[in-house]
Design a protein around this motif. Sequence first.
Motif, PDB file in Angstrom:
ATOM      1  N   TYR A  60      -7.671   6.263   4.004  1.00 12.59           N
ATOM      2  CA  TYR A  60      -6.806   5.916   5.137  1.00 12.59           C
ATOM      3  C   TYR A  60      -7.334   4.671   5.862  1.00 12.59           C
ATOM      4  O   TYR A  60      -6.580   3.745   6.154  1.00 12.59           O
ATOM      5  N   ILE A  61      -8.632   4.658   6.107  1.00 11.59           N
ATOM      6  CA  ILE A  61      -9.217   3.506   6.795  1.00 11.59           C
ATOM      7  C   ILE A  61      -9.104   2.255   5.909  1.00 11.59           C
ATOM      8  O   ILE A  61      -8.842   1.162   6.404  1.00 11.59           O
ATOM      9  N   PRO A  81      -8.488  -3.337  12.235  1.00 13.16           N
ATOM     10  CA  PRO A  81      -7.771  -4.583  12.542  1.00 13.16           C
ATOM     11  C   PRO A  81      -6.258  -4.426  12.500  1.00 13.16           C
ATOM     12  O   PRO A  81      -5.580  -5.023  11.681  1.00 13.16           O
ATOM     13  N   LYS A 123     -14.751  -2.612   5.991  1.00 12.94           N
ATOM     14  CA  LYS A 123     -14.266  -3.992   6.147  1.00 12.94           C
ATOM     15  C   LYS A 123     -15.352  -5.025   5.890  1.00 12.94           C
ATOM     16  O   LYS A 123     -15.126  -6.204   6.083  1.00 12.94           O
ATOM     17  N   GLU A 180     -17.167   4.472   6.926  1.00 13.32           N
ATOM     18  CA  GLU A 180     -15.937   3.903   7.485  1.00 13.32           C
ATOM     19  C   GLU A 180     -16.200   2.538   8.113  1.00 13.32           C
ATOM     20  O   GLU A 180     -15.394   1.621   8.014  1.00 13.32           O
ATOM     21  N   ARG A 192     -11.816  -7.351  15.375  1.00 11.77           N
ATOM     22  CA  ARG A 192     -11.806  -6.101  14.629  1.00 11.77           C
ATOM     23  C   ARG A 192     -11.771  -6.320  13.116  1.00 11.77           C
ATOM     24  O   ARG A 192     -11.939  -5.380  12.353  1.00 11.77           O
ATOM     25  N   LYS A 193     -11.510  -7.582  12.730  1.00 14.88           N
ATOM     26  CA  LYS A 193     -11.579  -7.879  11.292  1.00 14.88           C
ATOM     27  C   LYS A 193     -13.010  -8.122  10.834  1.00 14.88           C
ATOM     28  O   LYS A 193     -13.339  -7.863   9.687  1.00 14.88           O
ATOM     29  N   ARG A 203      -8.014  -8.717  17.797  1.00 12.70           N
ATOM     30  CA  ARG A 203      -7.719  -8.259  16.435  1.00 12.70           C
ATOM     31  C   ARG A 203      -8.577  -9.001  15.413  1.00 12.70           C
ATOM     32  O   ARG A 203      -8.995  -8.435  14.413  1.00 12.70           O
ATOM     33  N   GLN A 246      -6.682   1.619   3.836  1.00 12.88           N
ATOM     34  CA  GLN A 246      -5.294   1.171   3.947  1.00 12.88           C
ATOM     35  C   GLN A 246      -5.084   0.381   5.241  1.00 12.88           C
ATOM     36  O   GLN A 246      -4.413  -0.644   5.254  1.00 12.88           O
ATOM     37  N   LEU A 247      -5.671   0.878   6.307  1.00 14.75           N
ATOM     38  CA  LEU A 247      -5.510   0.192   7.595  1.00 14.75           C
ATOM     39  C   LEU A 247      -6.200  -1.167   7.588  1.00 14.75           C
ATOM     40  O   LEU A 247      -5.883  -2.030   8.391  1.00 14.75           O
ATOM     41  N   ASN A 248      -7.156  -1.331   6.686  1.00 21.10           N
ATOM     42  CA  ASN A 248      -7.837  -2.612   6.580  1.00 21.10           C
ATOM     43  C   ASN A 248      -7.244  -3.491   5.491  1.00 21.10           C
ATOM     44  O   ASN A 248      -7.830  -4.509   5.127  1.00 21.10           O
ATOM     45  N   ASP A 249      -6.078  -3.061   4.978  1.00 19.41           N
ATOM     46  CA  ASP A 249      -5.379  -3.838   3.950  1.00 19.41           C
ATOM     47  C   ASP A 249      -6.220  -4.077   2.705  1.00 19.41           C
ATOM     48  O   ASP A 249      -6.159  -5.140   2.099  1.00 19.41           O
ATOM     49  N   CYS A 264     -10.335   0.734  16.366  1.00 14.80           N
ATOM     50  CA  CYS A 264     -11.342  -0.230  15.927  1.00 14.80           C
ATOM     51  C   CYS A 264     -10.927  -0.934  14.639  1.00 14.80           C
ATOM     52  O   CYS A 264     -11.637  -1.817  14.168  1.00 14.80           O
ATOM     53  N   MET A 271     -17.097  -0.691  14.538  1.00 13.28           N
ATOM     54  CA  MET A 271     -17.820   0.121  15.511  1.00 13.28           C
ATOM     55  C   MET A 271     -17.772   1.578  15.076  1.00 13.28           C
ATOM     56  O   MET A 271     -16.756   2.067  14.594  1.00 13.28           O
TER      57      MET A 271
END
Lengths: 312, 320
Positions: free
Chosen positions: A101-102, B102, A153, A149, A77-78, A74, A104-107, B100, A82
């Motif tokens: 959406y992406i 986090p 991050k 995308e 992935r921060k 994890r 949000q998933l990455n805070d 992919c 990829m």
Amino acid sequence: MSQPMIQTKELSKYYGEIKAVDRLNLTVYEGEIFGLLGPNGSGKTTTFLTLMGLTVPTSGTATVGGYDVIKESRKIRKIASMLPEGAGYYEDLTARQNLNYICQLNDIPKLEREKMIKDLLEAVGLADSADMKVEKFSRGMRQRLGIAEVLIKKPKVALFDEPTIGLDPQGTKEIREMMFRLNKEQGMTVLLSSHLLYEVQQTCQRVGIIRKGKLIAADTIENLSKKLADKWKVTVELELLGASSELIREIEGIKGVTSVNQENNKIFVHMETDKSKEISETVTKHGATILLMKPKEHSLDEIFLEYLKESD
Amino acid sequence: MSMAGALTICRKELADHLGSRRYIVLFALILVLSTLSAYQGTEYIKSNPNAGFMAIFSGARFGFSFTYLMVFFGPIIGLALGFDAINKERTSGTLSVLLCQPIYRDSIINGKFLGGTVALSLLAACTIGIMCGVAMPILGFGPGFNDALRIVLFALLTIVYLTFWLALGLLFSTVTKKTSTSILLSISTWLFCSIVITIIAALIANFIVPIQMPGGTFNPGAQQTSEYRELMQRRATIQMNIQRISPAYLYNEAGSSILGTAGGMFGFGELGRGSPFQRLELAQALATRWPQILAIVVGMIVCFAITYMLFLRLEIRPEG
């Protein structure tokens, strides 16, 4: 020398009997663009999936940015992104919604999101299609959205799996330039995979050739081709007007020329070292005219194939 | 644990459900039929003052009640929200993009389950609420405290029952690669649990306890004997126990008891035959029907636990 960003040690992944990745030792240094080159099914994608923690290696270890792929996936992935081969998007959402959406998933905090998405869309050239549903996107647009995308991050390292597959030359060029820019401006380490040597040559500083899950060679393209060129003889292709058999015989007699063979109206002269000067002098002496004379280059694909053959 | 990832996925999932054609169509269908049955219930209550408010859920004599609707459509509603949750993302390539990011892997499956559960809860709660809302002005009275409690418990049971099917749908979407396979699995499960099981139960009961017609002719007198009655009772018991394989049947038993409208729905009229219409007290209902309730809850948890474990171990391979 810079630090290794990606390092695999004896990394293996077996699917039953099939060894998708077989004791792979690969090092990608910080800040470089590294190309993983190999035919289809050689283990490129599996290697990528392992590095991102999407699949667990059978044996061996690997680290990305110093984090272990099994225990700290994890954290990887921060810092690592990829773009998977055949990456998908939510077709019924717009490009902006997909990116949101992406985010949000990455805070990514809500306040930063809007500007970030706007900037990213501009960076990948999708600003005009931001509110278009992805189902209407062309392949090139999809791939650019994928890159956006990937960048959300702000990764230290980005993995691109076959990023230009199915793209037209213009699209390929754009993607390549984008990767250059990211590498240069943000110092992002890039690992990309491809089965096209030409593409890798255009983009990457270093190349690893992978076959049946094993790394066969890793170096700059220049060095790789030099290693082979030494073994290969030079060939010159000739097209002459008024060539006589006597002339051919005389060319054969030039020191350093190993053989001459004729195909239709073309003459191929094989030699140890380049003797083009002597050849042209001989031709002129005999009163013949050179219509065409060019060294027969070994295409990059030939080099690639030769490496693959060697490893058999 | 990163709940944030699960909540993000849950929100996306919920938004997808609420905007999806299949959810809207099923919701509208259930809503229309339920309102209709509630209206018919009020007609019944008007002519039978002793029936009580809960009769709006029993559908009176018209054959289709809210419980029946849930027995029949419940599986397909739950399965419809779950059957393509994972494999669709797998085939479209969005799953590897998600993985992919986090987030922990389990937040994906948790978020999907949570999103589906909220959508199903909305469906159940809104429908039951609207039924009450339609019935009250017509009847001029509402449920008392006791009845209100029954309604709340019944709504909870319905939600758990629907999430059981959701969990099963998620399981199907995790074990299959193609949505075409999981949709087939879902439809067969639905047909089996809501229709086929009744037929099979009847056939088996008939096989074990055949009805012998003396002399091969129909003899009305025979029906009155205690022997015949006992025979029918045995058949009913066998049939009932076989049907209990189906969570839909369990839900019907538990739901009818909680509502206090037990007996006479869904093709097992024999159960109520002979015994006078009896309204169980709520405590009594829960005491006798807890195995059914427990079975649904456990079934839901087991389905989800299997899905959860399979998903965590799901291997992402090249080419899907």
